[in-house]
Design an enzyme around this catalytic site. Structure first.
Site, PDB file in Angstrom:
ATOM      1  N   ARG A 103      32.188  33.939  41.717  1.00 20.73           N
ATOM      2  CA  ARG A 103      30.727  34.057  41.609  1.00 20.73           C
ATOM      3  C   ARG A 103      30.346  35.207  40.679  1.00 20.73           C
ATOM      4  O   ARG A 103      29.403  35.102  39.909  1.00 20.73           O
ATOM      5  CB  ARG A 103      30.076  34.248  42.977  1.00 20.73           C
ATOM      6  CG  ARG A 103      30.106  33.015  43.825  1.00 20.73           C
ATOM      7  CD  ARG A 103      29.276  31.878  43.197  1.00 20.73           C
ATOM      8  NE  ARG A 103      29.488  30.652  43.920  1.00 20.73           N
ATOM      9  CZ  ARG A 103      30.065  29.557  43.408  1.00 20.73           C
ATOM     10  NH1 ARG A 103      30.458  29.532  42.165  1.00 20.73           N
ATOM     11  NH2 ARG A 103      30.227  28.482  44.146  1.00 20.73           N
ATOM     12  N   GLU A 106      30.947  33.965  37.297  1.00 20.65           N
ATOM     13  CA  GLU A 106      29.876  33.033  36.958  1.00 20.65           C
ATOM     14  C   GLU A 106      28.602  33.784  36.553  1.00 20.65           C
ATOM     15  O   GLU A 106      27.920  33.403  35.600  1.00 20.65           O
ATOM     16  CB  GLU A 106      29.601  32.133  38.157  1.00 20.65           C
ATOM     17  CG  GLU A 106      28.528  31.087  37.928  1.00 20.65           C
ATOM     18  CD  GLU A 106      28.322  30.228  39.163  1.00 20.65           C
ATOM     19  OE1 GLU A 106      28.182  29.005  38.978  1.00 20.65           O
ATOM     20  OE2 GLU A 106      28.300  30.757  40.294  1.00 20.65           O
ATOM     21  N   SER A 129      30.180  51.470  28.366  1.00 22.50           N
ATOM     22  CA  SER A 129      31.536  51.905  28.684  1.00 22.50           C
ATOM     23  C   SER A 129      31.952  51.427  30.068  1.00 22.50           C
ATOM     24  O   SER A 129      31.169  51.462  31.015  1.00 22.50           O
ATOM     25  CB  SER A 129      31.624  53.429  28.633  1.00 22.50           C
ATOM     26  OG  SER A 129      32.905  53.862  29.071  1.00 22.50           O
TER      27      SER A 129
END
Length: 167
Positions: A103, A106, A129
């Protein structure tokens, strides 16, 4: 002929691999009912950073490695494994198969390009960074079910391009 010393006769100690030691640490942590928050408080470490270290993503400072092993009742001989340089950002497979990790993957697939555009609009051409970086996880009450909050704070690093004027 090379003279034999007592040290030459002593069999070398075998150290576990990083994966073996991290599995032992996780088992000992679970056996003792310690959360990452508990361990972080005892070691003086941020729980998110410590969790990443215990998943093989950061080397630990030697005193912290020794303290961790002592807290968990594991041999101090594992300390050099915990303090050695690591290979960061390694997944066993892509895309990741664990539902929680997938997830997050995603989210970056869907929102990553927009975040990049917004970073460039706000800061200019550069990156956030992941070295000079802080990550926080929290919980937010919501009538439809609690929400997971994740805050990332990384230093902005501008790209410096060589131009004919700067060469």
């Amino acid at each position: 002929m090379i003279p034999m010393t007592p040290d030459a006769l002593t069999p070398p100690t075998t150290r576990p691999t990083r994966a073996e030691l991290l599995a032992q640490i996780e088992a000992a942590r679970q056996e003792r009912g310690l959360t990452l928050t508990d361990l972080g408080a005892q070691l003086g470490a941020d729980r998110v950073w410590l969790g990443a270290a215990l998943h093989g993503q950061h080397p630990m400072p030697a005193p912290m490695a020794a303290s961790l092993l002592g807290l968990l009742g594991l041999p101090e001989s594992g300390a050099p494994v915990l303090t050695a340089f690591v290979s960061r950002g390694s997944f066993e497979a892509l895309p990741p198969t664990d539902p929680t990790v997938y997830r997050l993957y995603e989210v970056l697939q869907v929102y990553g390009p927009t975040l990049k555009t917004l970073i460039h609009e706000e800061f200019g051409d550069g990156i956030m960074s992941a070295i000079n970086f802080r990550l926080e996880l929290g919980r937010e009450a919501h009538p439809d079910g609690d929400r997971v909050t994740i805050k990332m704070a990384g230093k902005f690093l501008p790209y410096h391009w060589a131009t004919p004027e700067t060469n």
